[in-house]
Write a protein that holds these residues in place. Structure first.
Motif, mmCIF file in Angstrom:
data_model
loop_
_atom_site.group_PDB
_atom_site.id
_atom_site.type_symbol
_atom_site.label_atom_id
_atom_site.label_comp_id
_atom_site.label_asym_id
_atom_site.label_seq_id
_atom_site.Cartn_x
_atom_site.Cartn_y
_atom_site.Cartn_z
ATOM 1 N N TYR A 79 -8.687 -7.974 -3.389
ATOM 2 C CA TYR A 79 -7.797 -7.960 -4.557
ATOM 3 C C TYR A 79 -6.414 -8.538 -4.261
ATOM 4 C CZ TYR A 79 -11.337 -4.824 -6.448
ATOM 5 O OH TYR A 79 -12.522 -4.288 -6.883
ATOM 6 N N GLN A 80 -6.061 -8.580 -2.989
ATOM 7 C CA GLN A 80 -4.757 -9.110 -2.573
ATOM 8 C C GLN A 80 -3.596 -8.443 -3.324
ATOM 9 O OE1 GLN A 80 -4.955 -13.383 -2.908
ATOM 10 N NE2 GLN A 80 -6.397 -13.565 -1.195
ATOM 11 N N THR A 81 -3.767 -7.158 -3.550
ATOM 12 C CA THR A 81 -2.702 -6.341 -4.151
ATOM 13 C C THR A 81 -2.525 -5.089 -3.309
ATOM 14 O OG1 THR A 81 -4.275 -5.175 -5.571
ATOM 15 C CG2 THR A 81 -3.220 -7.162 -6.487
ATOM 16 N N ASN A 82 -1.444 -4.382 -3.566
ATOM 17 C CA ASN A 82 -1.176 -3.142 -2.832
ATOM 18 C C ASN A 82 -1.846 -1.960 -3.535
ATOM 19 O OD1 ASN A 82 0.415 -4.332 -0.814
ATOM 20 N ND2 ASN A 82 2.196 -4.350 -2.181
ATOM 21 N N MET B 142 0.832 -1.195 0.000
ATOM 22 C CA MET B 142 0.000 0.000 0.000
ATOM 23 C C MET B 142 0.871 1.250 0.000
ATOM 24 S SD MET B 142 -2.386 1.579 2.993
ATOM 25 C CE MET B 142 -0.896 2.081 3.826
ATOM 26 N N THR B 143 0.459 2.219 -0.799
ATOM 27 C CA THR B 143 1.146 3.506 -0.817
ATOM 28 C C THR B 143 0.104 4.618 -0.780
ATOM 29 O OG1 THR B 143 2.946 2.589 -2.153
ATOM 30 C CG2 THR B 143 2.779 4.981 -2.041
ATOM 31 N N ILE B 144 0.322 5.586 0.110
ATOM 32 C CA ILE B 144 -0.544 6.766 0.162
ATOM 33 C C ILE B 144 0.264 7.941 -0.375
ATOM 34 C CG2 ILE B 144 -1.893 8.313 1.618
ATOM 35 C CD1 ILE B 144 -2.303 6.066 3.569
ATOM 36 N N HIS B 145 -0.217 8.525 -1.461
ATOM 37 C CA HIS B 145 0.428 9.697 -2.063
ATOM 38 C C HIS B 145 -0.295 10.936 -1.553
ATOM 39 C CE1 HIS B 145 2.542 7.104 -5.013
ATOM 40 N NE2 HIS B 145 1.405 6.399 -5.024
ATOM 41 N N ILE B 146 0.370 11.764 -0.766
ATOM 42 C CA ILE B 146 -0.247 12.984 -0.220
ATOM 43 C C ILE B 146 0.174 14.133 -1.117
ATOM 44 C CG2 ILE B 146 -0.573 14.466 1.779
ATOM 45 C CD1 ILE B 146 0.949 11.094 2.362
ATOM 46 N N ILE B 147 -0.770 14.643 -1.877
ATOM 47 C CA ILE B 147 -0.474 15.604 -2.949
ATOM 48 C C ILE B 147 -1.061 16.972 -2.615
ATOM 49 C CG2 ILE B 147 -0.871 16.144 -5.386
ATOM 50 C CD1 ILE B 147 -0.901 13.128 -5.908
ATOM 51 N N GLY B 148 -0.217 17.982 -2.640
ATOM 52 C CA GLY B 148 -0.683 19.347 -2.444
ATOM 53 C C GLY B 148 -1.259 19.896 -3.731
ATOM 54 N N ILE B 149 -2.444 20.496 -3.627
ATOM 55 C CA ILE B 149 -3.094 21.078 -4.803
ATOM 56 C C ILE B 149 -3.702 22.415 -4.393
ATOM 57 C CG2 ILE B 149 -5.294 19.886 -4.366
ATOM 58 C CD1 ILE B 149 -5.539 19.572 -7.447
ATOM 59 N N ASN B 150 -3.581 23.407 -5.254
ATOM 60 C CA ASN B 150 -4.077 24.746 -4.938
ATOM 61 C C ASN B 150 -5.239 25.124 -5.834
ATOM 62 O OD1 ASN B 150 -2.330 25.050 -2.823
ATOM 63 N ND2 ASN B 150 -0.873 26.345 -3.904
ATOM 64 N N LEU B 151 -5.626 26.394 -5.811
ATOM 65 C CA LEU B 151 -6.810 26.831 -6.547
ATOM 66 C C LEU B 151 -6.655 26.742 -8.061
ATOM 67 C CD1 LEU B 151 -8.003 29.920 -4.455
ATOM 68 C CD2 LEU B 151 -8.754 27.553 -4.315
ATOM 69 N N ASP B 152 -5.410 26.563 -8.543
ATOM 70 C CA ASP B 152 -5.232 26.384 -9.985
ATOM 71 C C ASP B 152 -5.469 24.942 -10.408
ATOM 72 O OD1 ASP B 152 -3.031 25.465 -8.665
ATOM 73 O OD2 ASP B 152 -1.557 26.620 -9.803
ATOM 74 N N GLY B 153 -5.810 24.072 -9.469
ATOM 75 C CA GLY B 153 -6.232 22.716 -9.787
ATOM 76 C C GLY B 153 -5.182 21.885 -10.488
ATOM 77 N N LEU B 154 -5.625 21.081 -11.445
ATOM 78 C CA LEU B 154 -4.714 20.185 -12.173
ATOM 79 C C LEU B 154 -3.619 20.944 -12.894
ATOM 80 C CD1 LEU B 154 -7.158 17.526 -13.695
ATOM 81 C CD2 LEU B 154 -5.282 17.111 -12.101
ATOM 82 N N ALA B 155 -3.929 22.181 -13.334
ATOM 83 C CA ALA B 155 -2.934 22.962 -14.075
ATOM 84 C C ALA B 155 -1.711 23.250 -13.222
ATOM 85 C CB ALA B 155 -3.562 24.271 -14.560
ATOM 86 N N ARG C 234 -2.759 6.747 -11.558
ATOM 87 C CA ARG C 234 -2.551 5.378 -11.071
ATOM 88 C C ARG C 234 -3.382 5.085 -9.827
ATOM 89 N NH1 ARG C 234 3.153 6.459 -11.046
ATOM 90 N NH2 ARG C 234 3.126 5.998 -8.801
ATOM 91 N N GLY C 235 -4.002 6.099 -9.262
ATOM 92 C CA GLY C 235 -4.665 5.943 -7.972
ATOM 93 C C GLY C 235 -5.855 4.999 -8.022
ATOM 94 N N ASN C 236 -6.049 4.257 -6.961
ATOM 95 C CA ASN C 236 -7.214 3.386 -6.787
ATOM 96 C C ASN C 236 -8.294 4.036 -5.931
ATOM 97 O OD1 ASN C 236 -4.585 1.206 -6.449
ATOM 98 N ND2 ASN C 236 -6.055 0.901 -8.124
ATOM 99 N N LEU D 257 4.134 6.241 2.888
ATOM 100 C CA LEU D 257 3.724 7.609 2.571
ATOM 101 C C LEU D 257 4.718 8.274 1.626
ATOM 102 C CD1 LEU D 257 2.788 8.816 6.184
ATOM 103 C CD2 LEU D 257 1.248 7.846 4.472
ATOM 104 N N ILE D 258 4.181 8.997 0.635
ATOM 105 C CA ILE D 258 5.010 9.822 -0.251
ATOM 106 C C ILE D 258 4.352 11.205 -0.326
ATOM 107 C CG2 ILE D 258 6.016 10.112 -2.539
ATOM 108 C CD1 ILE D 258 5.820 7.113 -2.951
#
Length: 430
Positions: free
Chosen positions: A72-75, A1-14, A26-28, A104-105
């Motif tokens: 699913y027996q997967t990470n 298992m991996t948790i990706h902690i991603i900072g995002i601001n008001l400009d969104g995906l851009a 890749r996220g589940n 954690l990343i």
């Protein structure tokens, strides 16, 4: 298992790099508040977990992970969306406390506070950053009392800019701040501008805001409206104060109590020791223009402040003395009253000289701010009473609070608690 902690601001995906976007794809599972999840509405096939209450969300996340691994027996890879930098007043620290480090990343974005200082084009490495809530409001209060030069305030629903402004006004600070509000940083409706603290309730702000306090020129002028001043209890902000040590100004409420403990009468000689910036001396001089007040201060800068405040309030019966106790005390006229605002560690020696010089029926009032000074003073006075029965004392423990508005509610902020020791001759009451 991996948790990706991603900072995002008001400009969104851009605002995310290509590599971070690939991680998101890749996220589940996507986890975040409604605003942050809204930026990823195009990722329709990825399940989403709405972040509301953090404790409940963590419980739901752990249950989801258990179900995934059983089915699913997967990470799995979880994408946890936060605002700005996950480890800067955000959930990153809480996640680190609940999951192993190797699961954690972190992908930090620019934090709103960083954006705000950059919009103002002001270095912020020396700023004090405070996120205000019911547990941390005292930290902000202390920073304001200390006169911290730059303060970045992450507001909340309960503590919006209006509440911050009311707190500043209630403290009657010697230091004046520019009050900046930054809204929607990084978004289309971004706005960063200063506001008058005393008229802040006239404005409405976006829910996404923060406050920056910066040094300002003193709002006070060289002269004050003497005709409209109260006879007793001059507001703190009208005094020139040392911006590096604003705690030297004896608060108005404490000044009034100290004046009462002194039991002043006309035509007396008063020693005001450690007197900078001269608040008490000015109060006494205005109440008793025929009395003589010696304002004793060991620092040149403090002596200068005393003289500035005497000129400001047009006082001519205060004599500013630059010298260190107890040696300087031998050269002054015999006092009827003595006040000590900030005692030195040689307090017993100073009290000894003061008791010898004090006129019959005189009174000494000492403001004690630490347990050590209380112990020193009490030990001295008890020894004095053992040897000389005509001496006595009493203590007044002072815990004052000033109110400030918090929306429709009222909160109290404490003024530094102190103990007032009053030492006197029995003949005073005979």
């Amino acid at each position: 298992m991996t948790i990706h902690i991603i900072g995002i601001n008001l400009d969104g995906l851009a605002g995310l790099s290509d590599s971070v976007r690939r991680v998101v794809k890749r996220g589940n599972l996507l986890v975040g508040n409604s605003r942050n999840l809204g930026y990823l509405s195009s990722y329709e096939t990825i399940p989403k977990l709405l972040l509301t209450d953090m404790v409940e969300t963590l419980s739901e996340l752990k249950q989801w992970l258990t179900n995934w691994e059983r089915n699913y027996q997967t990470n799995p890879e979880v994408i946890f969306l936060v605002s700005g930098d996950p480890l800067f007043f955000d959930v990153g620290g809480l996640l680190a406390a609940h999951f192993p480090a190797d699961q954690l990343i972190f992908y930090p974005h620019i934090s709103p506070i960083q954006l705000a200082f950059n919009r103002l084009q002001i270095p912020w490495e020396d700023a004090r950053i405070i996120r205000v809530d019911s547990r941390s409001i005292d930290s902000l209060t202390q920073a304001l009392k200390e006169g911290v030069k730059k303060i970045g305030i992450l507001t909340s629903v309960d503590y919006p800019p209006q509440a911050i402004a009311q707190l500043i006004l209630s403290l009657d600070l010697a230091k004046v701040y520019q009050f900046w509000v930054a809204e929607n940083l990084g978004g289309e409706n971004e706005r960063v501008q200063p506001y008058p603290v005393d008229r802040i309730n006239n404005y409405q702000f976006s829910p996404l805001n923060l406050v920056i306090l910066l040094p300002d020129l003193p709002a006070i002028i060289d002269q004050v409206d003497l005709a409209n001043l109260p006879s007793l209890g001059i507001p703190d902000h009208l005094f020139f104060g040392n911006s590096n040590q604003p705690e030297l100004i004896t608060p108005r409420e404490l000044r009034i109590l100290a004046l009462g403990e002194l039991g002043l009468q006309p035509n007396q000689v008063v020693w005001d020791m450690q007197a900078s910036p001269g608040c008490l001396s000015v109060e006494i001089a205005r109440l008793f223009p025929q009395s003589t007040i010696y304002a004793i201060e060991k620092t040149a800068s403090g002596t200068c402040l005393i003289e500035q405040n005497c000129r400001r309030f047009q006082i001519n019966n205060v004599i500013s003395i630059n010298g260190e106790a107890p040696s300087i005390l031998h050269h002054l006229r015999t006092p009827d009253r003595i006040f000590m605002g900030i005692p030195d560690n040689n307090l017993p020696e100073i009290l000894g000289i003061c008791s010898i010089r004090l006129s019959p029926g005189g009174r000494i009032v000492v403001v004690l701010r630490t347990l050590e000074h209380i112990n020193l003073a009490l030990q001295w006075v008890k020894d004095k009473i053992t040897r000389e029965k005509h001496w006595n004392y009493h203590l007044l423990q002072v815990q004052l609070s000033r109110s400030f508005s918090l929306g429709s509610l009222t909160r109290f902020v404490s003024v530094n608690p102190v103990t007032i020791l009053t030492i006197y001759n029995h003949s005073l009451f005979s």
